[in-house]
Enzyme design. Sequence first.
Site, PDB file in Angstrom:
ATOM      1  N   GLY A   1       0.825  -1.219   0.000  1.00  0.00           N
ATOM      2  CA  GLY A   1       0.000   0.000   0.000  1.00  0.00           C
ATOM      3  C   GLY A   1       0.852   1.259   0.000  1.00  0.00           C
ATOM      4  O   GLY A   1       0.421   2.313   0.478  1.00  0.00           O
TER       5      GLY A   1
ATOM      6  N   LYS B   1     -10.882  -5.671  10.061  1.00  0.00           N
ATOM      7  CA  LYS B   1      -9.832  -5.130  10.937  1.00  0.00           C
ATOM      8  C   LYS B   1      -9.797  -5.868  12.276  1.00  0.00           C
ATOM      9  O   LYS B   1      -8.736  -6.069  12.853  1.00  0.00           O
ATOM     10  CB  LYS B   1     -10.049  -3.625  11.141  1.00  0.00           C
ATOM     11  CG  LYS B   1      -9.900  -2.816   9.847  1.00  0.00           C
ATOM     12  CD  LYS B   1      -8.522  -2.984   9.247  1.00  0.00           C
ATOM     13  CE  LYS B   1      -8.290  -2.129   8.020  1.00  0.00           C
ATOM     14  NZ  LYS B   1      -6.938  -2.251   7.473  1.00  0.00           N
TER      15      LYS B   1
ATOM     16  N   TYR C   1     -15.942  -3.609   6.872  1.00  0.00           N
ATOM     17  CA  TYR C   1     -14.606  -3.054   7.101  1.00  0.00           C
ATOM     18  C   TYR C   1     -14.149  -3.362   8.527  1.00  0.00           C
ATOM     19  O   TYR C   1     -13.040  -3.865   8.746  1.00  0.00           O
ATOM     20  CB  TYR C   1     -14.633  -1.541   6.858  1.00  0.00           C
ATOM     21  CG  TYR C   1     -13.317  -0.852   7.129  1.00  0.00           C
ATOM     22  CD1 TYR C   1     -12.308  -0.842   6.173  1.00  0.00           C
ATOM     23  CD2 TYR C   1     -13.082  -0.197   8.340  1.00  0.00           C
ATOM     24  CE1 TYR C   1     -11.098  -0.207   6.424  1.00  0.00           C
ATOM     25  CE2 TYR C   1     -11.883   0.431   8.602  1.00  0.00           C
ATOM     26  CZ  TYR C   1     -10.890   0.436   7.639  1.00  0.00           C
ATOM     27  OH  TYR C   1      -9.685   1.057   7.892  1.00  0.00           O
ATOM     28  N   SER C   2     -15.012  -3.075   9.509  1.00  0.00           N
ATOM     29  CA  SER C   2     -14.675  -3.316  10.915  1.00  0.00           C
ATOM     30  C   SER C   2     -14.341  -4.777  11.159  1.00  0.00           C
ATOM     31  O   SER C   2     -13.416  -5.088  11.907  1.00  0.00           O
ATOM     32  CB  SER C   2     -15.863  -2.967  11.814  1.00  0.00           C
ATOM     33  OG  SER C   2     -16.114  -1.609  11.779  1.00  0.00           O
TER      34      SER C   2
HETATM   35  N1  NAP Z   1      -7.175   6.681   6.493  1.00  0.00           N
HETATM   36  C1  NAP Z   1      -7.701   6.281   7.636  1.00  0.00           C
HETATM   37  O1  NAP Z   1      -8.427   7.060   8.310  1.00  0.00           O
HETATM   38  C2  NAP Z   1      -7.416   4.909   8.182  1.00  0.00           C
HETATM   39  C3  NAP Z   1      -7.749   4.647   9.524  1.00  0.00           C
HETATM   40  C4  NAP Z   1      -7.496   3.393  10.057  1.00  0.00           C
HETATM   41  C5  NAP Z   1      -6.905   2.411   9.256  1.00  0.00           C
HETATM   42  N2  NAP Z   1      -6.597   2.696   7.955  1.00  0.00           N
HETATM   43  C6  NAP Z   1      -5.993   1.623   7.157  1.00  0.00           C
HETATM   44  O2  NAP Z   1      -4.739   2.054   6.668  1.00  0.00           O
HETATM   45  C7  NAP Z   1      -4.457   1.408   5.435  1.00  0.00           C
HETATM   46  C8  NAP Z   1      -4.047   2.443   4.406  1.00  0.00           C
HETATM   47  O3  NAP Z   1      -5.117   3.344   4.224  1.00  0.00           O
HETATM   48  P1  NAP Z   1      -4.939   4.779   3.567  1.00  0.00           P
HETATM   49  O4  NAP Z   1      -5.812   5.685   4.319  1.00  0.00           O
HETATM   50  O5  NAP Z   1      -3.499   5.094   3.380  1.00  0.00           O
HETATM   51  O6  NAP Z   1      -5.650   4.492   2.153  1.00  0.00           O
HETATM   52  P2  NAP Z   1      -5.260   4.877   0.651  1.00  0.00           P
HETATM   53  O7  NAP Z   1      -4.591   6.201   0.610  1.00  0.00           O
HETATM   54  O8  NAP Z   1      -6.505   4.661  -0.121  1.00  0.00           O
HETATM   55  O9  NAP Z   1      -4.192   3.743   0.270  1.00  0.00           O
HETATM   56  C9  NAP Z   1      -4.572   2.401   0.135  1.00  0.00           C
HETATM   57  C10 NAP Z   1      -3.401   1.616  -0.415  1.00  0.00           C
HETATM   58  O10 NAP Z   1      -3.780   0.242  -0.541  1.00  0.00           O
HETATM   59  C11 NAP Z   1      -3.424  -0.201  -1.842  1.00  0.00           C
HETATM   60  N3  NAP Z   1      -4.309  -1.273  -2.280  1.00  0.00           N
HETATM   61  C12 NAP Z   1      -5.667  -1.290  -2.258  1.00  0.00           C
HETATM   62  N4  NAP Z   1      -6.118  -2.422  -2.787  1.00  0.00           N
HETATM   63  C13 NAP Z   1      -5.028  -3.145  -3.172  1.00  0.00           C
HETATM   64  C14 NAP Z   1      -4.837  -4.397  -3.792  1.00  0.00           C
HETATM   65  N5  NAP Z   1      -5.874  -5.172  -4.174  1.00  0.00           N
HETATM   66  N6  NAP Z   1      -3.568  -4.831  -4.036  1.00  0.00           N
HETATM   67  C15 NAP Z   1      -2.524  -4.042  -3.691  1.00  0.00           C
HETATM   68  N7  NAP Z   1      -2.628  -2.864  -3.099  1.00  0.00           N
HETATM   69  C16 NAP Z   1      -3.873  -2.411  -2.850  1.00  0.00           C
HETATM   70  C17 NAP Z   1      -3.574   1.034  -2.704  1.00  0.00           C
HETATM   71  O11 NAP Z   1      -2.881   0.856  -3.915  1.00  0.00           O
HETATM   72  P3  NAP Z   1      -3.261   1.687  -5.277  1.00  0.00           P
HETATM   73  O12 NAP Z   1      -3.701   3.056  -4.807  1.00  0.00           O
HETATM   74  O13 NAP Z   1      -1.962   1.685  -5.994  1.00  0.00           O
HETATM   75  O14 NAP Z   1      -4.355   0.956  -5.911  1.00  0.00           O
HETATM   76  C18 NAP Z   1      -2.971   2.104  -1.805  1.00  0.00           C
HETATM   77  O15 NAP Z   1      -1.569   2.067  -1.881  1.00  0.00           O
HETATM   78  C19 NAP Z   1      -5.708   0.615   5.079  1.00  0.00           C
HETATM   79  O16 NAP Z   1      -5.528  -0.735   5.458  1.00  0.00           O
HETATM   80  C20 NAP Z   1      -6.795   1.255   5.905  1.00  0.00           C
HETATM   81  O17 NAP Z   1      -7.840   0.373   6.213  1.00  0.00           O
HETATM   82  C21 NAP Z   1      -6.838   3.921   7.401  1.00  0.00           C
END
Ligand code: NAP
Length: 248
Positions: free
Chosen positions: A16, A157, A153-154
Amino acid sequence: MNNPFSLVGKTILVTGASSGIGKAIAIECSKLGACLVITGRDERRLHATWELLEGKGHVEVAGDLTMEEEVEELLNLLPELDGIVHVAGVGQSIPFPYISKEKLDSMFSVNFFAPVLLSQKMIKKRKLRKGASIVFISSIDGPVTAHIGNAIYSSTKAALTGMAKNMAVDLASKRIRVNCVLPGMVETPLIHQGSISEEQLDQDKLSYPLKRYARPEEVAYAVIYFLSDASSFTTGANLVVDGGFTLL
Ligand SMILES: NC(=O)c1ccc[n+]([C@@H]2O[C@H](COP(=O)([O-])OP(=O)(O)OC[C@H]3O[C@@H](n4cnc5c(N)ncnc54)[C@H](OP(=O)(O)O)[C@@H]3O)[C@@H](O)[C@H]2O)c1
C-alpha cells in the site's frame, strides 16, 4: 549515537506504498536508514513514492495483492526481509442490511486474506530473517469501536488483530514478532472517497480530544517502533493511535 529506533541494516517490505499511510511509512522508514521494497497497484503513484525515498537500493514492485500470479511475482523478487508492514486496504460503507457474500469476499480479500496469506508464504519461502517484525495496519474500528455502515470493514480489521495475536504466539519460536497499529481517522485519500461530506469530516474532527485527525507520518512513527529494536520484547500488541478518540 545510540538510537534504538534506527532501521539501518534492515530490509522492509511496505504494501500500500502508493498512497496515504503506506507512502508515509516507506518515506519515514527510509529516513531512519531502512532499505525498502515498496508495492502498490498504481505504477505511477508507486514510482512517485520511490522517488521520495532517502538513500539507495530501494525496490518498487507494482501488483495487485489479491491476484495469485502477481503475489508469486512479488515473492520471487523479494530479498530476505527484517520487516513487513501490511498497509494495503480498502474501505467501503455498506449498511448491514445490504451486505452480501460478494461484498464480504471483496473487502476480506484485500484487508485480511492478502496480508495473512502473504505473511504465511514468506515464512514458508524463508523470506523472513530471525528477529523479523510483522506489522499490520488494523483500525480502531472493529477491534474497539463501531460506525454506521462499517460492518464489513470493521470485521476485516477485528479479524486482523485476532490473527496477529495468534501469529505472535505461533511465530515466537522463530523469533518473529507480530503487532498491530490501530489508527483512528487519518488524513489520506481513503477518507475522502466515501459518502461522508467535508463538513461532516470537519464536525467529526471535533469529537477527537486533540481536535484533528492524524497525519500519515504519525502512524508511521508507531510502525517504526514495532519494526525497530526498540520493541524487541513486544509481540501480539495493539497500539492505538487515535488522538484520544477512544477515551471518551
Ligand atoms: N485513512 C484512515 O483514516 C485509516 C484509519 C485506520 C486504518 N486505515 C488503514 O490504513 C491502510 C491504508 O489506508 P490509507 O488511508 O493510506 O488508504 P489509501 O490512501 O486509499 O491507500 C490504500 C493503499 O492500498 C493499496 N491497495 C488497495 N487495494 C489493493 C490491492 N488489491 N492490491 C494491492 N494494493 C492495494 C492502494 O494501492 P493503489 O492506490 O496503488 O491501488 C494504496 O496504496 C488501510 O488498510 C486502511 O484500512 C486507514
